[in-house]
Design a protein around this motif. Sequence first.
Motif, PDB file in Angstrom:
ATOM      1  N   PHE A 130      30.558 -20.711  -1.074  1.00 50.75           N
ATOM      2  CA  PHE A 130      30.321 -20.337   0.307  1.00 50.75           C
ATOM      3  C   PHE A 130      31.599 -19.744   0.921  1.00 50.75           C
ATOM      4  O   PHE A 130      32.670 -19.793   0.309  1.00 50.75           O
ATOM      5  CB  PHE A 130      29.807 -21.530   1.108  1.00 50.75           C
ATOM      6  N   GLU A 131      31.473 -19.212   2.131  1.00 47.45           N
ATOM      7  CA  GLU A 131      32.560 -18.426   2.723  1.00 47.45           C
ATOM      8  C   GLU A 131      33.322 -19.190   3.805  1.00 47.45           C
ATOM      9  O   GLU A 131      32.756 -19.552   4.833  1.00 47.45           O
ATOM     10  CB  GLU A 131      32.006 -17.124   3.299  1.00 47.45           C
ATOM     11  N   HIS A 132      34.627 -19.380   3.573  1.00 49.35           N
ATOM     12  CA  HIS A 132      35.486 -20.107   4.501  1.00 49.35           C
ATOM     13  C   HIS A 132      36.565 -19.170   5.037  1.00 49.35           C
ATOM     14  O   HIS A 132      37.306 -18.552   4.271  1.00 49.35           O
ATOM     15  CB  HIS A 132      36.137 -21.302   3.801  1.00 49.35           C
ATOM     16  N   TRP A 140      37.991  -5.882   4.437  1.00 49.21           N
ATOM     17  CA  TRP A 140      38.340  -7.291   4.620  1.00 49.21           C
ATOM     18  C   TRP A 140      37.780  -7.823   5.940  1.00 49.21           C
ATOM     19  O   TRP A 140      37.093  -8.843   5.965  1.00 49.21           O
ATOM     20  CB  TRP A 140      39.860  -7.446   4.555  1.00 49.21           C
ATOM     21  N   TRP A 141      38.068  -7.149   7.048  1.00 52.80           N
ATOM     22  CA  TRP A 141      37.716  -7.685   8.360  1.00 52.80           C
ATOM     23  C   TRP A 141      36.253  -7.482   8.726  1.00 52.80           C
ATOM     24  O   TRP A 141      35.616  -8.389   9.269  1.00 52.80           O
ATOM     25  CB  TRP A 141      38.640  -7.091   9.427  1.00 52.80           C
ATOM     26  N   VAL A 142      35.701  -6.302   8.432  1.00 50.82           N
ATOM     27  CA  VAL A 142      34.315  -6.027   8.820  1.00 50.82           C
ATOM     28  C   VAL A 142      33.314  -6.757   7.936  1.00 50.82           C
ATOM     29  O   VAL A 142      32.327  -7.315   8.413  1.00 50.82           O
ATOM     30  CB  VAL A 142      34.040  -4.506   8.798  1.00 50.82           C
ATOM     31  N   TRP A 143      33.585  -6.764   6.615  1.00 44.19           N
ATOM     32  CA  TRP A 143      32.608  -7.329   5.681  1.00 44.19           C
ATOM     33  C   TRP A 143      32.900  -8.762   5.260  1.00 44.19           C
ATOM     34  O   TRP A 143      32.190  -9.323   4.443  1.00 44.19           O
ATOM     35  CB  TRP A 143      32.464  -6.425   4.452  1.00 44.19           C
ATOM     36  N   VAL A 167      32.506 -14.035   8.844  1.00 37.49           N
ATOM     37  CA  VAL A 167      32.713 -15.387   8.311  1.00 37.49           C
ATOM     38  C   VAL A 167      33.256 -16.315   9.394  1.00 37.49           C
ATOM     39  O   VAL A 167      32.811 -17.463   9.527  1.00 37.49           O
ATOM     40  CB  VAL A 167      33.650 -15.356   7.087  1.00 37.49           C
ATOM     41  N   THR A 168      34.196 -15.833  10.181  1.00 37.35           N
ATOM     42  CA  THR A 168      34.742 -16.654  11.258  1.00 37.35           C
ATOM     43  C   THR A 168      33.649 -17.024  12.260  1.00 37.35           C
ATOM     44  O   THR A 168      33.546 -18.185  12.693  1.00 37.35           O
ATOM     45  CB  THR A 168      35.881 -15.921  11.979  1.00 37.35           C
ATOM     46  N   ILE A 169      32.820 -16.054  12.617  1.00 38.74           N
ATOM     47  CA  ILE A 169      31.731 -16.325  13.561  1.00 38.74           C
ATOM     48  C   ILE A 169      30.723 -17.301  12.953  1.00 38.74           C
ATOM     49  O   ILE A 169      30.280 -18.250  13.609  1.00 38.74           O
ATOM     50  CB  ILE A 169      31.037 -15.015  13.971  1.00 38.74           C
TER      51      ILE A 169
END
Length: 265
Positions: A205-207, A230-233, A238-240
Amino acid sequence: MDYVKPNQVIESIATAGVNKSQLSISHILIKAMLAGALLGYATTLAFTGATQTGLDIVGALIFPTGFVMTLLLNLELVTGSFAVLPVARFRKKIPISSIAHNFTWAFIGNLAGSLIYAALYVITITYFGNIDESIMIQKLIAVAESKTLDYKAIGMDGMVVVFVKAMLCNFMVTLGVVMNATSTSTFGKIAAMWIPIFIFFAQGFEHAVVNMFVIPAGMMVGADVNLADWWVWNQIPVTIGNFVSGFLFVALALHVVTREKKEKV
């Protein structure tokens, strides 16, 4: 017995949220940088175990070391705070402005610590740029590309996938923060935290904070990933997603059930 009951656990989480809200910017940054670096260490150790054994599950068993050190040292991990500070707000102990303050500076500190560790680690595995081929270099490249380009390749479907994987991840991470408070002994805390962190890492999963290290580290050693990838995809969705699950599945859910229990007593 060192077991702490759920209603007491959530009260202690709320108190921890108050303490976090009162930290100075410098303290948040330093504690968050240390946390980012520790998760970077844990990630590279997990990758080392996985590549040496050929079993990713070994890496998942190893990874919680960084999370355990972070919480035992009371450092600042923004993804954990996604549940801790909302609980304090639900209990009317802190204002919303304090939440935004902590989240912002903890995110910046986690990112800075992760990038510093990434740069230092890349120096070691490339022998300061003299080696461009090794198992670990290929691992970093593969992971960085899979966490960005694989989602990008399928467009909005990929955005949904990365968001959901982020939600599934931080449900377990914030649960790990809560589990830390279910015991008063160091051994009990370690055992309780280990379980949910193992669960998230083993399933890929994505952290957000792990990705603050692994994606730029992969970029440094040659991954075909740019800043937008990195930031868009990854980093932004992931942060949201991490926030949504920590807020809903842990902070709100446990606040409600423990509050109701308290009212019925």
